[in-house]
Design a protein around this motif. Structure first.
Motif, PDB file in Angstrom:
ATOM      1  N   THR A  25      30.592 -38.030  75.394  1.00 10.91           N
ATOM      2  CA  THR A  25      31.971 -37.577  75.604  1.00 10.91           C
ATOM      3  C   THR A  25      32.235 -37.284  77.057  1.00 10.91           C
ATOM      4  O   THR A  25      33.372 -37.278  77.498  1.00 10.91           O
ATOM      5  CB  THR A  25      32.260 -36.294  74.803  1.00 10.91           C
ATOM      6  N   GLY A  26      31.177 -37.030  77.831  1.00  6.25           N
ATOM      7  CA  GLY A  26      31.377 -36.660  79.221  1.00  6.25           C
ATOM      8  C   GLY A  26      31.767 -35.209  79.384  1.00  6.25           C
ATOM      9  O   GLY A  26      32.103 -34.760  80.477  1.00  6.25           O
ATOM     10  N   ILE A  27      31.746 -34.430  78.298  1.00  5.35           N
ATOM     11  CA  ILE A  27      32.127 -33.016  78.346  1.00  5.35           C
ATOM     12  C   ILE A  27      30.888 -32.161  78.132  1.00  5.35           C
ATOM     13  O   ILE A  27      30.124 -32.367  77.180  1.00  5.35           O
ATOM     14  CB  ILE A  27      33.163 -32.686  77.253  1.00  5.35           C
ATOM     15  N   ASP A  28      30.655 -31.197  79.009  1.00  4.23           N
ATOM     16  CA  ASP A  28      29.558 -30.256  78.845  1.00  4.23           C
ATOM     17  C   ASP A  28      29.859 -29.346  77.665  1.00  4.23           C
ATOM     18  O   ASP A  28      30.934 -28.745  77.586  1.00  4.23           O
ATOM     19  CB  ASP A  28      29.388 -29.436  80.128  1.00  4.23           C
ATOM     20  N   LEU A  76      37.312 -35.027  69.266  1.00  7.78           N
ATOM     21  CA  LEU A  76      35.966 -34.660  69.700  1.00  7.78           C
ATOM     22  C   LEU A  76      35.112 -34.146  68.542  1.00  7.78           C
ATOM     23  O   LEU A  76      33.884 -34.221  68.594  1.00  7.78           O
ATOM     24  CB  LEU A  76      36.039 -33.615  70.814  1.00  7.78           C
ATOM     25  N   LYS A  77      35.775 -33.642  67.490  1.00  2.48           N
ATOM     26  CA  LYS A  77      35.015 -33.212  66.305  1.00  2.48           C
ATOM     27  C   LYS A  77      34.326 -34.385  65.624  1.00  2.48           C
ATOM     28  O   LYS A  77      33.333 -34.207  64.919  1.00  2.48           O
ATOM     29  CB  LYS A  77      35.959 -32.552  65.290  1.00  2.48           C
ATOM     30  N   ALA A  88      33.851 -22.334  66.435  1.00  2.00           N
ATOM     31  CA  ALA A  88      32.863 -23.067  65.631  1.00  2.00           C
ATOM     32  C   ALA A  88      33.545 -24.068  64.712  1.00  2.00           C
ATOM     33  O   ALA A  88      33.082 -25.212  64.559  1.00  2.00           O
ATOM     34  CB  ALA A  88      32.028 -22.085  64.822  1.00  2.00           C
ATOM     35  N   GLU A  89      34.669 -23.648  64.117  1.00  2.52           N
ATOM     36  CA  GLU A  89      35.394 -24.543  63.213  1.00  2.52           C
ATOM     37  C   GLU A  89      35.975 -25.731  63.980  1.00  2.52           C
ATOM     38  O   GLU A  89      35.869 -26.881  63.541  1.00  2.52           O
ATOM     39  CB  GLU A  89      36.514 -23.777  62.516  1.00  2.52           C
ATOM     40  N   GLN A  90      36.586 -25.431  65.124  1.00  3.23           N
ATOM     41  CA  GLN A  90      37.176 -26.507  65.925  1.00  3.23           C
ATOM     42  C   GLN A  90      36.123 -27.491  66.400  1.00  3.23           C
ATOM     43  O   GLN A  90      36.358 -28.702  66.453  1.00  3.23           O
ATOM     44  CB  GLN A  90      37.905 -25.926  67.146  1.00  3.23           C
ATOM     45  N   ARG A  91      34.935 -26.962  66.735  1.00  8.29           N
ATOM     46  CA  ARG A  91      33.902 -27.818  67.297  1.00  8.29           C
ATOM     47  C   ARG A  91      32.950 -28.367  66.245  1.00  8.29           C
ATOM     48  O   ARG A  91      32.046 -29.138  66.562  1.00  8.29           O
ATOM     49  CB  ARG A  91      33.099 -27.042  68.354  1.00  8.29           C
ATOM     50  N   ASN A  92      33.177 -27.943  64.994  1.00  8.68           N
ATOM     51  CA  ASN A  92      32.314 -28.403  63.907  1.00  8.68           C
ATOM     52  C   ASN A  92      30.852 -28.039  64.172  1.00  8.68           C
ATOM     53  O   ASN A  92      29.941 -28.830  63.974  1.00  8.68           O
ATOM     54  CB  ASN A  92      32.463 -29.918  63.717  1.00  8.68           C
TER      55      ASN A  92
END
Length: 714
Positions: free
Chosen positions: A612-615, A602-603, A634-638
């Motif tokens: 992505t279909g994800i809120d 997802l990143k 924040a790091e995981q989600r970039n």
């Protein structure tokens, strides 16, 4: 406290609901009653005895016909955290002794055993001495001489019921007509057992038949349309398996052959490579397949016509066991029919059984030549009434265009008659098209009345129509006379009595290909592209895990589970446990690795994408609930930490349980609110004036958090 059958289903198998009939069958067996279960391959037969085995006191004995089948099923059970083993000739004496000790100590819930092993000297007596709770006879059609895969050893299994008459017995098969069902129950000594018949419909399987010409080329194109998908090609002869596999290898397809003439260790190696997804295509005789519990076979091709509908249905059933879309293709020619009938005629079967087998071949012929929904034909064979067409077979998708071909047939049949019924296809076409070649002149065929009578048709058109005429029985072929065509009663009725002939209009390969291309599904949406890309990432991860553990990839997770995972994109333990096929044991073993892969994937999706279909707020909230800090999220989600703070603030405002005070000290809160009171700034107002008035001492997100906390405190 003991678990309910629904809890067992979820805990060990990761499913939220039973398929049709499963729950009723399980209850019946738990009541201690005998049963016979008919379910199509992939329909969930195994759960009908495995769940009772887990809920009953004692050991369930499973009779299984093949070593490979036992190995795969026991491996899958262990992967789900279920105590199961098998006993067969592949074990060392030490391994067998260890398993027997576990049986005596009550440490196992299921023991798989072959009938051959069961009836070795003294072994039956030892088995009967155990605390047996249930007998399960898998592939029970092997009991019946009327079945399509009769095994003499199976006929002795009635001794189990005689030895332990109070132990329930469940017989399971995917294919058995009425005669076979009655015989199975009688042979097993349970004639009054309740019979549960599930729908034989496998709507996820597409059905198609093609004429048996240019088979290898068609197969190559078919595989090209199924990249990276595992499939099986069934051939009638060992020679065919070798030649087809070699032809596929020459065009870069990862294929190998499998037949009974190969050394046992070589067969075992090929089979294991296929199970491990190291081989894409296996070209095999019917010696391969019954022992394969591989859920991600996406297609099955029959190079030649099978001998009966039962065999055909069981073999195509090896595709799509996980319920996902899968394809089947049957090649058919009149020669297939004659070969099958000749095999029956020269067999040592009694006359009565030969008659039955010939009738079954004829039913297979009717399927192959059908111009009505093919699924209707299959289901009616198993006495299942169908009121609508399936829409997923070649006849439903492309209803054939037929025309009155009586004149064409008369020209061909007349030429056969005038040449003394002594010519094959190529010569007949040359005569009809008026070819002045050496062979024609030598036999003086240019002098007959029908020479050149069909010159308006191309050679390919004539070849297609002649094949159709053969398949419809308006003429015969003598393969022992250099494939010469012969006239029959139908032929003379057409020539002498004007009997009408209907054929399907010929269309060249290029036209058919253009039509296929025109029917290619529309371009995928961004969501579908993302789902497919994630599925591929998860498939690669599954293969890596499987190789590291030396287990088949489908034992880790099935394609259906990966597809559901790619669709739902779970981010937490709770969410992945709601994916179909993820039970507690599977999560403990693999769950975190797949969650990490999904997050990493997802990143790579562009910021702000909704595909992505994800809120995005939901994604942040799930990671927050798992205990990740703002910086880690924040790091995981970039993303920028400020964005994460804004997500959490919005979630808090919407009523989610978030400790927003953890992001601001009491001193900071008091100073911000003091300045806000002076400037009369409240939640919802622009914060830039307050930010500047405080000389940018506090970040925007802290000002918003303070104002939000003050509003909530009112």
């Amino acid at each position: 406290m003991s678990l309910t059958k629904e809890q067992v289903l979820k805990q060990y198998y990761g499913y939220n609901a039973f398929r049709p009939l499963q729950s009723d069958i399980i209850d019946w067996v738990l009541y201690g009653q005998d049963a016979m279960v008919l379910m199509p391959t992939g329909g969930g037969k195994s759960l009908c005895f495995q769940i009772p085995a887990l809920m009953m006191q004692g050991l369930t004995l499973v009779i299984s016909p093949l070593i490979a089948l036992m190995h795969d099923q026991v491996q899958a059970l262990k992967a789900n955290g279920i105590a199961a083993e098998y006993v067969n000739s592949s074990l060392t004496t030490q391994e067998q002794s260890s398993i027997e000790r576990q049986c005596r100590n009550g440490e196992l819930k299921l023991l798989y055993i072959s009938p051959e092993k069961l009836f070795t000297q003294g072994y039956l007596e030892w088995v009967v001495s155990l605390n047996i709770s249930l007998f399960a006879i898998d592939e029970s059609h092997c009991v019946s001489t009327w079945g399509h895969d009769f095994r003499p050893e199976y006929t002795k299994l009635n001794v189990l019921k005689k030895a332990l008459p109070n132990v329930p017995m469940i017989a399971l098969t995917a294919t058995a007509d009425k005669v076979t069902r009655k015989d199975i129950l009688a042979q097993l000594g349970i004639p009054d057992a309740k019979v549960f018949i599930s729908s034989f419909d496998r709507p996820n399987l597409s059905l198609a038949v093609q004429a048996g010409r240019n088979r290898v080329k068609i197969i190559q194109n078919f595989i090209a349309e199924h990249p990276r998908q595992c499939g099986i090609i069934y051939c009638l002869s060992r020679k065919n398996t070798e030649s087809v596999a070699e032809a596929l290898q020459k065009v870069g397809i990862n294929a190998k052959c499998y037949h009974a003439g190969m050394p046992a260790n070589e067969r075992s190696t090929v089979q294991n490579q296929f199970i491990q997804d190291d081989i894409q295509v296996i070209v095999a005789t019917i010696a391969f397949g019954m022992g394969i519990d591989k859920s991600n076979v996406r297609w099955v091709i029959h190079y030649s016509m099978p001998s009966n509908v039962e065999s055909f249905y069981q073999e195509i059933g090896r595709a799509g066991r996980d319920g996902l879309k899968s394809d089947t293709l049957l090649f058919y020619s009149y020669n297939d029919l004659l070969v099958r009938k000749d095999m029956i005629a020269t067999s040592e079967l009694p006359a009565e059984m030969k008659e039955v087998q010939v009738a079954k071949v004829e039913r297979m012929k009717q399927y192959a030549e059908a111009e009505i929904c093919r699924r209707r034909i299959l289901l009616s064979y198993f006495n299942e009434e169908v009121t609508t067409d399936c829409g997923n077979c070649d006849v439903c998708k492309n209803p054939p265009i037929r025309f009155d071909a009586t004149l064409i047939a008369q020209k061909a049949l007349s030429a056969i008659a005038r040449t003394g019924e002594n010519i094959a296809m190529s010569m007949l076409i040359d005569i009809l098209r008026g070819a002045n070649n050496r062979r024609i002149i030598e036999h003086k065929y240019h002098e007959i009345k029908t020479f050149g009578a069909g010159k308006e048709l191309k050679a390919d058109e004539w070849a297609d129509y002649l094949q159709q005429m053969l398949n419809s029985g308006v003429m015969d072929i003598a393969y022992d006379e250099a494939h010469a065509y012969k006239l029959n009663k139908a032929s003379w009725a057409i020539l002498k009595e004007g009997r009408k002939v209907q054929l399907v209009r010929y269309r060249p390969f290029e036209e058919k290909q253009a039509e296929r291309e025109a029917n290619i599904p529309k371009e995928k949406s961004k969501k579908e592209v993302i789902k497919d890309a994630l599925f591929e990432r998860l498939r690669v991860l599954r293969k890596q895990i499987a190789d590291d553990r030396n287990i088949p990839p489908f034992v880790v997770f099935s394609d259906a589970t990966l597809s559901d995972m790619a669709q739902k994109k779970p981010l937490t333990q709770l969410e992945i446990m709601n994916v179909s096929g993820v039970g507690e044991q599977k999560y403990r073993q693999y769950g975190e690795a797949f969650l990490l892969e999904i997050r990493n994937f997802l990143k790579t999706i562009p910021k702000g994408s909704h595909a992505t279909g994800i809120d995005t707020h939901h994604y942040t909230f799930q990671l927050y609930k798992e205990g990740f800090s703002v910086e880690e999220i924040a790091e995981q989600r970039n993303l920028n930490p400020v964005t994460i703070f804004s997500h959490l603030a919005k979630l808090y405002e919407d009523g989610e349980n978030i400790d927003i005070s953890a992001f601001i000290t009491q001193a900071e809160y008091e100073q911000i609110m003091g300045a806000a009171k002076v400037m009369n700034v409240k939640k919802g107002d622009p914060v830039k004036p307050l930010f500047e008035a405080m000389d940018a001492k506090y970040e925007y997100h802290k000002i918003r958090i303070a104002l939000l906390m003050a509003e909530k405190a009112k």
